[in-house]
Design an enzyme around this catalytic site. Structure first.
Site, PDB file in Angstrom:
ATOM      1  N   ASP A 146       0.842  -1.182   0.000  1.00 16.80           N
ATOM      2  CA  ASP A 146       0.000   0.000   0.000  1.00 16.80           C
ATOM      3  C   ASP A 146       0.887   1.245   0.000  1.00 16.80           C
ATOM      4  OD1 ASP A 146      -2.353   1.810   0.737  1.00 16.80           O
ATOM      5  OD2 ASP A 146      -3.285  -0.165   0.846  1.00 16.80           O
ATOM      6  N   HIS A 221      -3.758   6.195   3.384  1.00 17.94           N
ATOM      7  CA  HIS A 221      -4.467   5.006   2.893  1.00 17.94           C
ATOM      8  C   HIS A 221      -3.903   3.717   3.476  1.00 17.94           C
ATOM      9  CE1 HIS A 221      -5.740   1.969  -0.122  1.00 17.94           C
ATOM     10  NE2 HIS A 221      -6.761   2.779  -0.366  1.00 17.94           N
ATOM     11  N   SER A 586     -11.154  -0.625  -1.091  1.00 14.86           N
ATOM     12  CA  SER A 586      -9.928  -0.627  -0.286  1.00 14.86           C
ATOM     13  C   SER A 586     -10.233  -0.847   1.182  1.00 14.86           C
ATOM     14  CB  SER A 586      -9.193   0.716  -0.416  1.00 14.86           C
ATOM     15  OG  SER A 586      -8.412   0.779  -1.570  1.00 14.86           O
TER      16      SER A 586
END
Length: 815
Positions: A146, A221, A586
């Site tokens: 990620d 994220h 996600s």
């Protein structure tokens, strides 16, 4: 005569090259005589890895001109190949080099974007069985490819008063330090952290102020994903000084291994697959991919792209691979998870909402969206209501465009005397439609000019818009429906006096903004989120359907609280926050990764296919009202009955997945026999059975031989049946295994798809513990139809196990 020769330099790009020959993980030389695998750090394995790297260098040196290329990576653990930055003409030379079997241009990689443990029943269910949240996930390492991680976040803190009991001797990660990521960031909770940047650095000039060459997460994220799967339990969520409750990962005692491959400026597939190769070498148990290519490959089958082949190799090595289904819904044929060896996760809502309210002077209350505190007085005091367009300065010193006149983007355009202490109406217009305007700018304007609060209303010209709750640092609310915006407009017009020129002479309207940060738990859930990509699965760029169910399963992915990075470089409105409320597949993907960790902890001998089957067959297709799960449609705020192409097998049920009764177990991805994975052959046989493929293509891509091809791709032993073109009659075979500790008798029932008859043989059976049962499913077309139809097979056990098998069938002809 003068001849002018013009030379135009070719633009370089990244190319991924796969070579013939086994990688280290599957090389016979790395096996002992008994078939036992040597470790990746053995001298034999290290020597073979060096040999592979040398062979890659030799291919490049012998095929390409010096200075025409830059090798970025050598892949050597689960794939034999390399990534190179070069020109198209040089790539043609690589394709002709001996031993090269596949070349693919880098397609780039993108990010797919506290309450969910309770929603999924974990505290009273799985966590209780595992000894509480203090032990849930103990001994399992989850790998996250990620944007990195924020190592200073309490979700990733190590508690010396509650040390980990498990020994991770089989795991061999490393902690790479760098900017904002000190060497002590790996603390026992974070057991490994690496970063991969060669691809990103090759195609762009990285911004040193945000593109940190370290595992640090400047985006947020990666931190969000990691904490959703494995964040510590009971972490207080505080944003703008307001307490929203406590957050916890699905498996709060699982360990975290970080592989940063996405940067604020860009992400490349080369960096992602290099991270996958390293994660497998390190020995993660589960691999979480909330990143990846956002579109299908143009010149190969979806299953045979480099990305999917790396996932196949990771699965072959015994790693449970979880992948985001994509955020291109609600249109069909939009999934970006294609392969049966990776679990594609769709996203749903939960029953939690954050209702916000605008209170007008006539006591009307208009519902809206916004994680905002109330205007001063908590709604009891009313303030002047001003339309931004009416507060524009009269000197004309600014462009007469929506961002200046009605969208509240620039404080210099508005008269501070008019708007100070007022509730200001800003309008969704051209700038928001083109994504050049932002709510962040409205907040900045409100702060600069002293608004009492703001209201962002829908515009009839552009219709309703989608509003997600975002923490506002000032009182504010979004009104996304034009019908509600018209009520506000009517009230405002009736109470605003104007002169003959149309200028306002007095503002008679009043308004207040109510509390918008208190959660309500009354909503219908789950509902498949509008953005969540839909099936059917497809085999190529032209989106020809194929016999695999995608997405595989549904998990919460809408409005998920989790850890964040205060830098928040891609979301300025969240700058300074340590938590964020985000939506996307996600966010759904790490839920499945964490639940897989709980299942693996409870059943350490289960294979990846067994874990996937346990989640699939026990998932539910009903919501909290006992009704079939609905899905958000193309029209905003519309719902329609969902199908397996929306939710896969259904919403994951962690407690039932721990004790599924039967599993579809022939795909065995951990049993090694002299270097050949027994289950891996099933996937090769599946690939060999695909239409319009030839054995040479499969052998070139995978190294496997088509010696035992299935009759049809639908014969792969998955916990679902998908037939993309049923002509007349077809027999599908499945094999189930009893993983319970008692014998059980199962009775079969069928809900056939429209236009198809379905017969199951046998229609009842008794199976001993660890025993298997073969099933034959006969399908006959009774009516030719123009699209897929859906049904299911339900196996009901005498010990209360219920096993569901979704059916997705396109009856194309009677014969």
């Amino acid at each position: 005569m003068i001849v002018i020769i013009c030379c135009i330099a070719e633009e370089r790009d990244i190319y991924l090259v796969l070579m013939e020959g086994d990688p280290v993980a599957f090389h016979r030389g790395s096996m002992l005589e008994e078939g036992r695998k040597l470790g990746p750090n053995s001298e034999v394995s290290k020597a073979y890895a060096r040999h592979l790297v040398d062979s890659h260098d030799q291919i490049l040196e012998s095929s390409l001109e010096r200075g025409s290329y830059n090798k970025l990576y050598s892949f050597k653990h689960i794939a034999n190949g390399f990534a190179v930055h070069t020109s198209p003409s040089q790539v043609e030379k690589i394709k002709r080099a001996p031993g090269v079997k596949l070349v693919e241009r880098d397609r780039r990689a993108k990010l797919m974007t506290t309450y969910t443990p309770q929603f999924l029943g974990l505290p009273q269910g799985v966590w209780a069985q595992e000894g509480g949240e203090r032990n849930a996930g103990e001994g399992i390492v989850i790998g996250f490819i990620d944007s990195g991680i924020n190592p200073f976040h309490p979700s990733f803190a190590y508690d010396p008063m509650n040390p980990f009991a498990s020994n991770l001797s089989r795991f061999s990660g490393a902690c790479e330090d760098g900017p904002r990521f000190p060497v002590n960031s790996c603390n026992g909770k974070i057991v490994s952290a690496r970063f991969f940047s060669a691809g990103a650095q090759a195609v762009a000039t990285l911004n040193a102020s945000v593109d940190f060459l370290s595992p640090f997460d400047a985006v947020g994220h990666g931190s969000h994903v990691a904490s959703t799967a494995a964040g510590n339990s009971g972490v207080a969520v505080v944003v703008n000084s307001f307490y929203y409750g406590q957050a916890s990962g699905m498996a709060p005692r699982a360990r975290i291994a970080v592989y940063k491959a996405i940067y604020p400026s860009l992400g490349t597939l080369a960096d992602v697959v290099a991270a996958m190769d390293q994660a497998t070498l390190d020995g993660v148990d589960i691999l979480t991919l909330s990143v990846g290519p956002d579109e299908p490959p143009e010149d190969t089958l979806t299953f045979l792209s480099v990305f999917d082949l790396f996932m196949l190799s990771a699965s072959k090595a015994g790693i449970f691979v979880v992948q985001a289904a994509g955020n291109h819904g609600p249109s069909p044929y939009t999934v970006v998870s294609y392969s049966p060896w990776a679990i594609g996760v769709a996203a749903s809502t939960t029953d939690r909402t954050y209702p916000a309210t605008l209170i007008l002077g006539n006591a009307q209350r208009i519902g809206g969206v916004g994680l905002s505190g109330p205007s001063f007085g908590s709604g009891l005091f009313q303030y002047k209501l001003v339309l931004a367009k009416d507060a524009v300065k009269e000197d004309g010193s600014f462009p007469k465009t929506p961002p200046y006149t009605e969208e509240c983007q620039f404080p210099e355009a508005l008269d501070p005397v008019v708007v100070q202490g007022s509730v200001v109406i800003c309008t969704f217009s051209e700038g928001f439609y083109n994504e050049t305007s932002s709510v962040t700018a409205i907040i900045d304007t409100a702060k600069a000019l002293g608004f009492m609060g703001f209201v962002l209303v829908a515009n009839p010209v552009y219709g309703d818009f989608i509003a997600e709750p975002i923490p506002f640092a000032v009182p504010g609310i979004m009104i996304p429906k034009t019908s509600d915006a018209e009520i506000i407009s009517k009230y405002y017009k009736e109470r605003t006096c104007r002169d003959k020129r149309g200028f306002v002479t007095s503002y008679g309207g009043r308004a207040a903004i109510g509390e918008g940060r208190v959660a309500s738990y009354m909503g219908r859930a789950p509902i498949v989120s509008r953005f969540s990509s839909r099936g059917p699965d497809f085999i190529d760029y032209d989106r020809n359907p194929t016999d695999v169910l995608k997405p595989d399963i549904l998990a919460p992915g809408h409005q998920i609280w989790a850890a964040w990075s205060p830098m928040s470089v891609l979301d300025p409105i969240l700058f300074g926050n340590s938590f964020a409320l985000l939506s996307g597949t996600s966010m759904a993907t790490p839920h499945i990764a964490g639940i897989a960790a709980l299942i693996k902890q409870n059943n350490p001998s289960w294979t990846t296919a067994t874990i996937a089957s346990a989640m699939s067959t026990t998932a539910t297709k009903y919501d909290n009202n006992g009704e079939p799960i609905m899905a958000e449609g193309s029209e905003l705020y519309s719902l329609y009955p969902s199908t397996p192409f929306d939710f896969g097998a259904g919403l994951v049920n962690p407690s039932h997945a721990l004790d599924p009764g039967l599993v579809f177990s022939s795909v065995n991805t951990t049993h090694m026999v002299c270097g050949n994975e027994a289950g891996y052959e099933d996937y090769i046989n599946f690939l060999c059975s695909l239409p319009n493929t030839d054995p040479a293509t499969i052998k070139t891509a995978t190294g496997g031989s088509c010696n035992n091809s299935f009759i049809n791709p639908s014969d792969l032993n998955t916990p679902s049946v998908t037939i993309s073109a049923l002509r007349g009659y077809q027999l599908v075979r499945r094999s189930v295994k009893n993983v319970a500790n008692k014998p059980e008798t199962y009775l079969c029932a069928v809900l056939p798809p429209e236009g198809v008859t379905v017969k199951l043989n046998p229609f009842w059976f008794r199976v001993a513990p660890q025993g298997s049962q073969e099933l034959e499913i006969e399908l006959n077309v009774t009516q030719k139809l123009d699209d897929f139809r859906f049904g299911e097979i339900v196996l009901t056990g005498s010990l209360n196990h219920i096993v569901r098998i979704p059916l997705s069938v396109f009856p194309v002809s009677m014969s």
